[in-house]
Scaffold this motif. Structure first.
Motif, short mmCIF file in Angstrom:
data_model
loop_
_atom_site.label_atom_id
_atom_site.label_comp_id
_atom_site.label_asym_id
_atom_site.label_seq_id
_atom_site.Cartn_x
_atom_site.Cartn_y
_atom_site.Cartn_z
N SER A 24 29.58 69.77 83.78
CA SER A 24 30.01 69.32 82.29
C SER A 24 31.20 68.57 82.30
N GLU A 45 33.18 64.95 79.69
CA GLU A 45 33.01 63.84 78.79
C GLU A 45 32.21 62.81 79.63
N THR A 46 31.73 61.98 78.96
CA THR A 46 30.87 60.83 79.52
C THR A 46 32.04 59.96 80.27
N THR A 71 33.56 60.65 83.42
CA THR A 71 34.26 61.65 84.38
C THR A 71 33.90 61.63 85.41
N LYS A 78 30.38 62.69 86.94
CA LYS A 78 29.66 64.04 87.33
C LYS A 78 28.68 63.70 88.49
N GLU A 134 22.19 64.58 82.37
CA GLU A 134 21.87 64.65 80.72
C GLU A 134 20.88 65.74 80.33
N THR A 157 25.77 67.61 82.14
CA THR A 157 25.65 67.22 80.64
C THR A 157 26.94 66.85 80.17
N HIS A 158 27.01 66.28 79.11
CA HIS A 158 28.30 65.96 78.32
C HIS A 158 28.57 66.56 77.15
N ARG A 159 27.53 67.35 76.88
CA ARG A 159 27.29 68.49 75.86
C ARG A 159 27.81 69.90 75.93
N ASN A 206 37.01 57.24 79.97
CA ASN A 206 37.38 58.03 81.09
C ASN A 206 37.43 56.89 82.18
#
Length: 453
Positions: free
Chosen positions: A176, A178-179, A181, A183, A249, A289-291, A365
């Motif tokens: 997890s 932020e968009t 970063t 992942k 996602e 996920t960014h959530r 980011n």
């Protein structure tokens, strides 16, 4: 996945039957089909062309199936060979398979269809191997996350420690952050450090696939399962067999598919769309996920049982604004890479440009930093990038900017504390980065305005 030329050799002395097989295979316009009437003729042609698949008649005028198979195996140990025979003797089939045949078909009215589907399967496997070879070439056969995940901050060092731990087992990993970063980069790092490094790494962005197609993308489908399903299709789970499946996602997954994914993970088997036979799989799962997935569960948008099934080892990726001087380490690396790829002369950042980058919060980011650096390299005049070359978003407050609610001393203390945290308490390095005297930092420590943690 892009296709590549696919050549099939048919070795069959019965001209009518050879034409039957060739006609069936030629329905795929991407196939190149060569026909040979003897093993000797086929072996001779190998000096001119290497096939992707060979069909071999068991009874040939110049030798038995065992003899020709042995010669082909010696010349082409990696090429699949399907033996086609009029003999229904089980011991013969077993013998041929033990000698290295990919499959053994008995000649009947369904042989051409079976060959068609086998060719599709072989081609998908070879395409996947090529794709993963290309990927391994990009990231390096021995993937080193210490090089790919550039940084010296405490947070990035903690991340590297978690990557190392995750790579030792097959535990599910949930990423997890932020968009932008990184992942997927972390998922690749774990895969290429793990025991599965030589097997496929297959990635799928759940949010990028229309809902009505996502089940087929994940699990595959059978011929005729729905309108347009003219052939069987192998899904991402099967493509990743033996390796790693990365689902990005994951919070966007439709509730109906959440239930099907949960069942697949629990049973370690899947059902293709339109299929009735469960297919076992062995793929390590990583999700991202960014959530906040726990919040998604609380608000009823994500199944709690699936959440706990996928949680495994949770890894939170830090935003770039919390990584201190890593910004410049990354910026310098991106600049070198862009100049090398585009045959540009070496460039460097001016001190003012470096200061501007360090003061910006980078809401996008690492991805945003890379884009900013590449554009700056294009806009720069001469061999030095100036502040005017850096296209940063206007009006984005950074953690280093005044908020209107803090005194100047509080703002200075916060900036110094952030830099100390990001640089492992190295006072000399912080003094150099912030262009202040080290005695100033020592005085702030003595007055309890900042502390070395």
């Amino acid at each position: 996945m892009p296709l590549f030329p696919f050549t099939i050799f048919i070795v069959e002395d019965n001209a009518w039957y050879s034409e039957l097989l060739a006609h069936k295979l030629a329905q795929n316009s991407d196939y190149v089909v060569r026909q040979f009437t003897s093993g000797r003729e086929c072996l001779k042609h190998l000096s001119e062309e290497t096939p992707n698949l060979i069909t071999l008649d068991y009874s040939l005028p110049d030798g038995t199936g065992e003899q020709v198979l042995a010669q082909l195996r010696e010349r082409l140990p990696e090429v699949p060979i399907i033996v086609i025979s009029a003999q229904e003797n089980v011991s013969t089939a077993v013998s041929m398979l033990k000698q290295g045949a990919y499959d053994y078909f008995v000649k009947d009215e369904e042989t051409a269809d079976r060959l068609w589907f086998s060719a599709l399967k072989v081609r998908e496997q070879q395409e996947l191997r090529r794709e993963n070879a290309r990927l391994r070439q990009q990231v390096g056969q021995k993937f080193d996350p210490a090089q790919a995940l550039i940084g010296s901050s405490t947070k990035i060092q903690e991340l590297l420690t978690l990557i190392d731990k995750a790579s030792r087992t097959n535990i599910t990993v949930s990423l997890s952050g932020e968009t932008g970063t990184g992942k997927e980069l972390v998922a690749k790092a774990i895969h290429f450090k793990s025991m599965r490094r030589d097997q496929p790494f297959v990635a799928l962005n759940v949010a990028a696939i229309p809902r009505e197609l996502l089940e087929s993308e994940l699990f595959g489908h059978e011929k005729g399962a729905f309108s347009g399903a003219v052939n069987r299709r192998v899904g991402h789970f099967e493509q990743a067999n033996g390796g790693t499946l990365f689902l990005d996602e994951i919070a966007e997954l439709d509730p109906n598919l959440q239930a099907k994914l949960l069942r697949a993970l629990q049973e370690r088997e899947l059902l293709r769309v339109g299929g009735s036979k469960p297919i076992p799989f062995d793929a390590r799962l990583m999700v991202a996920t960014h959530r906040d997935l726990s919040l998604e569960v609380k608000e009823g948008r994500f199944r709690q049982d699936l959440y706990y099934r996928m949680l495994g080892l949770p890894i939170v990726l830090p935003p770039l604004r919390e990584r201190g001087h890593d910004v410049m380490l990354l910026a310098d690396a991106f600049l070198r890479e862009f100049c090398a790829q585009n045959t540009l002369p070496p460039l460097r950042f001016s001190e003012q440009a470096r200061h501007k980058l360090l003061q910006y919060s980078f809401p996008g980011n690492v991805r945003e930093l890379k884009a900013v650096v590449e554009l700056a390299a294009v806009l720069a005049e001469g061999d030095v990038i100036q502040p005017k070359d850096l296209s940063l978003r206007n009006g984005v407050a950074t953690e280093s900017e005044p908020t209107g609610q803090e005194s100047l001393r509080e703002q200075v203390s916060r900036i110094v504390q952030q830099s100390l945290d990001a640089n492992n308490g190295n006072i000399l390095q912080v003094a150099h980065l912030l262009k202040i005297g080290k005695s100033t930092i020592y005085r702030m420590i003595q007055n309890n305005e900042v502390r070395v943690r």
